[in-house]
Design an enzyme around this catalytic site. Structure first.
Site, PDB file in Angstrom:
ATOM      1  N   CYS A  96       0.962  -1.093   0.149  1.00  0.00           N
ATOM      2  CA  CYS A  96       0.226  -0.235  -0.228  1.00  0.00           C
ATOM      3  C   CYS A  96       0.894   1.562   0.250  1.00  0.00           C
ATOM      4  CB  CYS A  96      -1.087   0.616   1.143  1.00  0.00           C
ATOM      5  SG  CYS A  96      -2.596   1.215   0.832  1.00  0.00           S
ATOM      6  N   HIS A 197      -3.647  -5.497   2.392  1.00  0.00           N
ATOM      7  CA  HIS A 197      -2.962  -5.596   3.855  1.00  0.00           C
ATOM      8  C   HIS A 197      -3.647  -6.917   4.218  1.00  0.00           C
ATOM      9  CE1 HIS A 197      -1.761  -1.222   4.395  1.00  0.00           C
ATOM     10  NE2 HIS A 197      -2.731  -1.354   3.716  1.00  0.00           N
TER      11      HIS A 197
HETATM   12  N1  GLN Z   1      -2.171   6.748   1.839  1.00  0.00           N
HETATM   13  C1  GLN Z   1      -2.190   6.149   1.138  1.00  0.00           C
HETATM   14  C2  GLN Z   1      -3.706   6.297   0.459  1.00  0.00           C
HETATM   15  O1  GLN Z   1      -4.959   6.959   1.534  1.00  0.00           O
HETATM   16  C3  GLN Z   1      -2.137   4.588   1.218  1.00  0.00           C
HETATM   17  C4  GLN Z   1      -3.044   4.487   2.536  1.00  0.00           C
HETATM   18  C5  GLN Z   1      -2.175   2.895   3.203  1.00  0.00           C
HETATM   19  O2  GLN Z   1      -1.103   2.389   2.687  1.00  0.00           O
HETATM   20  N2  GLN Z   1      -3.319   2.575   3.539  1.00  0.00           N
HETATM   21  O3  GLN Z   1      -3.672   5.295  -0.279  1.00  0.00           O
END
Ligand code: GLN
Length: 255
Positions: A96, A197
């Site tokens: 992510c 995740h």
């Molecule tokens: N901040 C990034 C987004 O919103 C990644 C989010 C995350 O790692 N879950 O896309």
């Protein structure tokens, strides 16, 4: 006396990029390595730390825009070292927010452009609505060896792969990279980027084994095929996660 084989893992920014228990992926790699008589030597790499030159597998988790902004300049500065390492056959798993910053840049919701490490052929732009939910992918990391990958996504970023770049998998259920292309993640050699995740590896042990084999291949020159383990619990977790994705994957969330 037999010497225990070692795999060196470079864990990038664990105290900044670690949401949804992404740190759990390291625990899975460590125990599955140990079950094969291998030692996982985990090096923490934080802002200002040197990039160790003997890393077989780099790992970076996810994080909110704020945390990404805090480490992005440091990550960009070690981009050339990471590009060399991955170009030289080191493996990587980026999740992510970490996945986004291994690309060329991440433009966040405020319009601020965070320069990335340039390891993966892609860029990301945050959209208005978050893409949240359970995800199911179909992957083929090895020709003819089709597998499914189940996890959870929550991101505002829409990731665009360069033409000719290889996605990690086809979206069976969920949003994936941008909610439109039908693909998720990116694979460049032994480097994998994904929005999944969960953490990802406890419910997808085949990917943990693939990463360990690639990392060992970097160290020894030989990509080993590990004996399968009795993954009953993991298989059940995969099944539950896949079923959830099929029934409720892919719904937009509030910003
Ligand atoms: N901040 C990034 C987004 O919103 C990644 C989010 C995350 O790692 N879950 O896309």
């Amino acid at each position: 006396m037999s010497v225990t084989e070692r795999i060196v893992v470079g864990h990038l920014y664990p105290s900044y990029l670690n949401i949804y228990a992404d740190r759990g992926n390291i625990a899975v790699l460590a125990v599955r390595a140990a079950w094969r008589g291998l030692e996982l030597d985990v090096r923490t790499i934080g802002p200002g730390d040197a990039t160790p030159v003997d890393v077989d597998l780099f790992y970076v988790g996810g994080g909110q825009d704020r945390e990404q902004a805090l480490i992005a300049p440091d990550l960009a500065s070690r981009g050339p070292a990471l590009v060399d390492a991955v170009g030289g056959g080191a493996a990587a798993l980026a999740v992510c927010g970490g996945y986004q910053l291994l690309g060329r840049f991440y433009r966040d919701r405020g319009g601020e452009e965070l320069v990335g490490a340039g390891v993966l052929p892609l860029y990301t732009v945050a959209g208005e609505r978050r893409m949240i939910g359970d995800v199911l992918l179909e992957c083929e990391l090895e020709p003819g060896d089709v597998r499914t990958l189940a996890g959870f996504e929550n991101h505002a970023g829409r990731t665009i792969l360069d033409s000719g770049a290889e996605p990690l998998g086809r979206v069976v259920s969920g949003f994936g990279n941008d909610g439109e292309s039908g693909y998720e993640g990116c694979r460049a050699g032994r480097a994998i980027g994904t929005y999944l995740h969960g953490p990802l590896l406890p419910r997808n042990p085949w990917l943990a084994d693939w990463l360990l084999a690639q990392a060992l291949g970097h160290r020894t020159g030989e990509v080993r095929v590990f004996e399968p383990l009795r993954d009953d619990l993991e298989a059940e977790a995969h099944m539950v996660s896949s079923a959830r994705a099929r029934t409720r994957g892919g719904r937009y969330g509030r910003v």
